[in-house]
Design a protein around this motif. Structure first.
Motif, PDB file in Angstrom:
ATOM      1  N   LEU A 126      42.395  43.511  35.804  1.00 28.87           N
ATOM      2  CA  LEU A 126      41.661  44.659  36.333  1.00 28.87           C
ATOM      3  C   LEU A 126      40.161  44.400  36.408  1.00 28.87           C
ATOM      4  O   LEU A 126      39.517  44.750  37.403  1.00 28.87           O
ATOM      5  N   LEU A 127      39.584  43.786  35.376  1.00 27.11           N
ATOM      6  CA  LEU A 127      38.141  43.575  35.348  1.00 27.11           C
ATOM      7  C   LEU A 127      37.635  42.713  36.502  1.00 27.11           C
ATOM      8  O   LEU A 127      36.702  43.107  37.204  1.00 27.11           O
ATOM      9  N   PRO A 128      38.218  41.534  36.760  1.00 28.52           N
ATOM     10  CA  PRO A 128      37.719  40.750  37.899  1.00 28.52           C
ATOM     11  C   PRO A 128      37.982  41.411  39.244  1.00 28.52           C
ATOM     12  O   PRO A 128      37.145  41.323  40.152  1.00 28.52           O
ATOM     13  N   CYS A 173      40.862  45.049  48.136  1.00 26.47           N
ATOM     14  CA  CYS A 173      40.597  44.890  46.698  1.00 26.47           C
ATOM     15  C   CYS A 173      40.742  46.220  45.972  1.00 26.47           C
ATOM     16  O   CYS A 173      41.242  46.271  44.836  1.00 26.47           O
ATOM     17  N   TRP A 174      40.304  47.294  46.610  1.00 32.58           N
ATOM     18  CA  TRP A 174      40.453  48.627  46.011  1.00 32.58           C
ATOM     19  C   TRP A 174      41.927  48.969  45.842  1.00 32.58           C
ATOM     20  O   TRP A 174      42.330  49.584  44.851  1.00 32.58           O
ATOM     21  N   LEU A 175      42.753  48.556  46.799  1.00 33.14           N
ATOM     22  CA  LEU A 175      44.193  48.783  46.708  1.00 33.14           C
ATOM     23  C   LEU A 175      44.771  48.056  45.497  1.00 33.14           C
ATOM     24  O   LEU A 175      45.572  48.620  44.744  1.00 33.14           O
ATOM     25  N   PHE A 176      44.362  46.799  45.280  1.00 34.07           N
ATOM     26  CA  PHE A 176      44.839  46.053  44.124  1.00 34.07           C
ATOM     27  C   PHE A 176      44.374  46.710  42.821  1.00 34.07           C
ATOM     28  O   PHE A 176      45.139  46.801  41.853  1.00 34.07           O
ATOM     29  N   ALA A 177      43.103  47.156  42.794  1.00 31.05           N
ATOM     30  CA  ALA A 177      42.590  47.805  41.593  1.00 31.05           C
ATOM     31  C   ALA A 177      43.347  49.105  41.295  1.00 31.05           C
ATOM     32  O   ALA A 177      43.666  49.398  40.134  1.00 31.05           O
ATOM     33  N   THR A 178      43.641  49.874  42.343  1.00 33.90           N
ATOM     34  CA  THR A 178      44.400  51.117  42.164  1.00 33.90           C
ATOM     35  C   THR A 178      45.795  50.827  41.635  1.00 33.90           C
ATOM     36  O   THR A 178      46.314  51.529  40.754  1.00 33.90           O
ATOM     37  N   HIS A 179      46.415  49.772  42.172  1.00 30.63           N
ATOM     38  CA  HIS A 179      47.755  49.396  41.701  1.00 30.63           C
ATOM     39  C   HIS A 179      47.721  48.945  40.244  1.00 30.63           C
ATOM     40  O   HIS A 179      48.611  49.292  39.453  1.00 30.63           O
ATOM     41  N   LEU A 180      46.688  48.185  39.872  1.00 32.79           N
ATOM     42  CA  LEU A 180      46.587  47.721  38.488  1.00 32.79           C
ATOM     43  C   LEU A 180      46.358  48.884  37.525  1.00 32.79           C
ATOM     44  O   LEU A 180      46.833  48.869  36.392  1.00 32.79           O
ATOM     45  N   LEU A 181      45.628  49.896  37.976  1.00 35.19           N
ATOM     46  CA  LEU A 181      45.364  51.053  37.130  1.00 35.19           C
ATOM     47  C   LEU A 181      46.624  51.885  36.898  1.00 35.19           C
ATOM     48  O   LEU A 181      46.797  52.481  35.835  1.00 35.19           O
ATOM     49  N   HIS A 182      47.506  51.936  37.921  1.00 33.35           N
ATOM     50  CA  HIS A 182      48.659  52.848  37.852  1.00 33.35           C
ATOM     51  C   HIS A 182      49.997  52.129  37.945  1.00 33.35           C
ATOM     52  O   HIS A 182      51.030  52.793  37.997  1.00 33.35           O
ATOM     53  N   GLY A 183      49.964  50.805  37.969  1.00 31.04           N
ATOM     54  CA  GLY A 183      51.213  50.067  38.197  1.00 31.04           C
ATOM     55  C   GLY A 183      52.269  50.294  37.144  1.00 31.04           C
ATOM     56  O   GLY A 183      53.468  50.183  37.431  1.00 31.04           O
TER      57      GLY A 183
END
Length: 279
Positions: A126-128, A173-183
């Motif tokens: 999530l951080l990177p 990238c925002w899509l990946f971050a959103t998925h990591l937050l709620h995956g």
């Protein structure tokens, strides 16, 4: 009435109505103890029905749009309102970048203080991914200012063409971050609207042929997702994308009103055409 007014008006109106239904769903259908939604809640059915109606309406209204032959053919728009939307979107992206940097620093501090507790709540990636999203957000702000000026003046250079892809990469990238937050969240209803809005906003900046439909639905779902109480960074980034979709959508729909090969007349051309010939 012109289709750009109907489509964008429906997108905004549907989004506002969906925002109210989403808030009703959170207040009446969500159980904070079990973190589940009550089965058969009328707010959930009303929200899903509205979303389905919006999808159907946008599919019908967007049917038969011609495919643009190039950037200027699609987005040339010498309208002060269009330039205002693009400028507001660009500055909103820059503001979102500052807020995102602060959010990333908070996340990094939590990681340093208690690494094990942090990794139990969030994936290590999530951080990177969040940092890359923030950096691209700054670039997207500058890109939209240049792209808006190029579309307003009808002058496209190589630098603007290269920078125009940055909002699409930011959305990815925002899509990946959103998925990591709620995956790891098993209840898709809690984050489904935010995820769908992010996908549509990313597609709008990646595939111009899909922009008319994705922009209309993305605006509605983006407004609905604001009812989920996003962070300041997510709120500013959503607002930035919404403004860009309004600008791009208005320009594309306006140019679809003209036959292929013709462009929207500039303000100077409209003024000249309104002056009667003196004999």
């Amino acid at each position: 009435m012109r289709k750009e007014i109907i489509l964008l008006g429906l997108a905004l109106g549907g989004g506002l109505a969906g925002f109210g239904l989403r808030r009703w769903q959170w207040l009446s259908a969500y159980d904070a103890q079990t973190q589940l939604y009550l089965h058969g809640a009328p707010a959930t059915f009303a929200l899903l029905a509205l979303t389905a109606l919006l999808v159907l309406a946008f599919l019908v209204l967007c049917h038969g749009k011609r495919r643009p032959e190039g950037f200027l053919d699609a987005f040339f728009c010498p309208s002060p309102g269009f330039m205002g939307l693009m400028a507001a979107s660009g500055f909103c992206f820059l503001g979102a970048g500052l807020l995102g940097l602060l959010e990333w620093m908070d996340q990094f501090q939590l990681f340093r203080i208690s690494r094990d507790a942090y990794l139990s709540a969030y994936p290590a990636a999530l951080l990177p991914v969040l940092l890359l999203t923030v950096l691209l957000t700054f670039g997207s702000g500058a890109a939209l200012l240049l792209v808006g000026r190029a579309a307003y003046r009808g002058q496209l250079d190589r630098l603007t063409s290269l920078l125009s892809v940055l909002p699409g990469y930011t959305g990815l990238c925002w899509l990946f971050a959103t998925h990591l937050l709620h995956g790891t969240d098993p209840v898709a209803m809690r984050y489904g609207f935010s995820l769908a809005a992010t996908i549509l906003m990313m597609l709008c900046h990646s595939h111009p042929q899909l922009l008319t439909f994705c922009a209309s639905l993305g605006i509605s779902l983006g407004i609905i997702s604001l009812a989920d109480g996003p962070s300041w960074f997510q709120l500013a980034l959503t607002a930035a994308f919404l403004l860009s979709l309004l600008g791009y959508g208005y320009a594309l729909l306006s140019n679809n009103s003209f036959p292929a090969g013709e462009r929207m007349p500039s303000g100077a051309e409209r003024e000249e055409s309104s002056i009667p010939n003196e004999e």
